[in-house]
Scaffold this active site. Structure first.
Site, PDB file in Angstrom:
ATOM      1  N   GLY A 259       0.794  -1.218   0.000  1.00  0.00           N
ATOM      2  CA  GLY A 259       0.000   0.000   0.000  1.00  0.00           C
ATOM      3  C   GLY A 259       0.831   1.274   0.000  1.00  0.00           C
ATOM      4  O   GLY A 259       2.058   1.255   0.164  1.00  0.00           O
ATOM      5  N   HIS A 260       0.149   2.398  -0.165  1.00  0.00           N
ATOM      6  CA  HIS A 260       0.819   3.691  -0.261  1.00  0.00           C
ATOM      7  C   HIS A 260       1.526   4.054   1.045  1.00  0.00           C
ATOM      8  O   HIS A 260       1.084   3.691   2.131  1.00  0.00           O
ATOM      9  CB  HIS A 260      -0.176   4.780  -0.643  1.00  0.00           C
ATOM     10  N   ASN A 261       2.654   4.741   0.910  1.00  0.00           N
ATOM     11  CA  ASN A 261       3.474   5.249   2.017  1.00  0.00           C
ATOM     12  C   ASN A 261       4.230   4.172   2.772  1.00  0.00           C
ATOM     13  O   ASN A 261       4.879   4.475   3.785  1.00  0.00           O
ATOM     14  CB  ASN A 261       2.629   6.046   3.032  1.00  0.00           C
ATOM     15  N   SER A 279       1.163   2.845   4.857  1.00  0.00           N
ATOM     16  CA  SER A 279       2.007   3.478   5.883  1.00  0.00           C
ATOM     17  C   SER A 279       2.627   2.480   6.843  1.00  0.00           C
ATOM     18  O   SER A 279       3.054   2.851   7.945  1.00  0.00           O
ATOM     19  CB  SER A 279       1.219   4.533   6.672  1.00  0.00           C
TER      20      SER A 279
END
Length: 364
Positions: A259-261, A279
């Site tokens: 996922g993002h981050n 994250s």
């Protein structure tokens, strides 16, 4: 491509015996090896199959009596799986550069390094920079201002979004996607998931006044270190503001979601269908078994091993081996499972004891 036994032994950094000038065409399993094959019999369990095969040369275990098995030449290896890395590389050399296919679309603002191999229908966006000896197979797209280091290999159909930056020797398997927008939305008031978490399920959820999801765009891109590999149909989403990062030497299997981050350390292994929510942080040398998953915003320490199908919801210290759902350290997991297996008998024993207790009002 034929190689001599001596050449193979040199590539493996080990010793060869017998007719080391013997040429073999390709490796084969012992039971299927022909006269021109190199049989792979790196365990005594393969002795019978090797002896009955037509193979003249083989890679065998330390101490094997290769002459008694009818071989003309043999190579010994101390660690079979490590030998496979060098062996398969020897029989699968990089192809010669093919240049740039006439159907590729490459704007003038792009920079292409020396000795490229750019296949049919490749599309590069403005400002893309590609290092030396990169191989970009058919139908690959690379987004705005993204960069590739030297010796990268992007297999057919893989996609690289904008502002993605790869080190050297990065490999994308077919249809891998790097730099897609993250799964990131917000509602004007508290969303159902936020309200559920706040109440911990103690209050029923009612329709919100405004449940519309407002899209949060991903501006951060993705950074891959050197020698990262991403499997077929796997996705690494772009960061929202800062880049999603994957450290040097990390290998990601097929059908994996990052996922993002997220920040992934060096030399990690993410096996098939593993998933990291946004994250999350993995330390160095972390192993995520198949279908293992992590909650968003948690940190996994260095050298942690997550067993297959485990689900991790909390931060984890260095060096732990965790399994289960929710994941816990192995001794705790085993104790819990033993307790659960004993539970049916304990309930039976409890019911039997209840029958021995006098009911209220019964005489002594």
């Amino acid at each position: 491509m034929g190689l001599t036994v001596a050449e193979i032994a040199k590539a493996l950094g080990t010793e060869a015996f017998g007719d080391t000038a013997l040429v073999v065409d390709h490796p084969a399993e012992p039971g299927q090896a022909g006269a021109n094959d190199l049989a792979l019999a790196m365990s005594p369990a393969y002795a019978g199959a090797l002896k009955s095969s037509a193979a003249q040369a083989a890679i065998v275990w330390d101490g094997a009596d290769w002459q008694a098995m009818g071989l003309k030449a043999a190579i010994t290896v101390p660690r079979a799986r490590l030998a496979m890395a060098a062996l398969t590389q020897s029989f699968d050399p990089a192809p010669a550069p093919t240049g740039i296919h006439p159907t590729a679309i490459i704007p003038d603002s792009c920079t292409i390094g020396a000795d490229p191999s750019i296949g049919p229908f490749v599309v590069l966006a403005e400002g893309v920079r590609i290092g030396d000896r990169c191989r970009i197979d058919a139908h690959v797209t690379i987004g705005l201002n993204s960069t590739l280091g030297d010796d990268c290999w992007l297999n057919s159909g893989s996609r690289v979004g904008r502002n993605c930056h790869f080190g050297s020797r990065v490999i994308l398997q077919p249809n891998a996607v790097v730099g897609a927008d993250g799964f990131s939305y917000v509602t004007r008031e508290l969303s159902n998931e936020e309200r559920a978490y706040q109440s911990m399920g103690r209050e029923p959820l009612t329709p919100p006044a405004d449940g519309k999801r407002h899209r949060i765009h991903s501006l951060g891109g993705v950074i891959f270190g050197d020698d990262v590999e991403l499997g077929a149909n796997s996705c690494v989403d772009a960061g929202t503001i800062r880049a999603t990062q994957v450290g040097r030497g990390t290998k990601i299997d097929n059908n994996v979601m990052v996922g993002h981050n997220c920040i992934i350390g060096e030399d990690c292994i993410l096996c098939g269908q593993a998933a990291m929510a946004g994250s999350g942080v993995l330390g160095d040398r972390v192993v995520m078994g198949g279908k293992a998953a992590t909650k968003d915003h948690i940190t996994v320490g260095n050298d942690v091993v997550m067993a297959g199908a485990s689900g991790l919801y909390v931060d984890t210290k260095d060096g732990m081996f965790v399994m289960g759902l929710p994941a816990m350290d192995l001794p705790s997991y085993r104790a819990r499972e033993k307790g659960l297996r004993r539970l049916p008998q304990l309930l039976k024993d409890f019911a039997a004891l209840q029958k021995l207790v006098p009911k209220d009002g019964a005489s002594d």
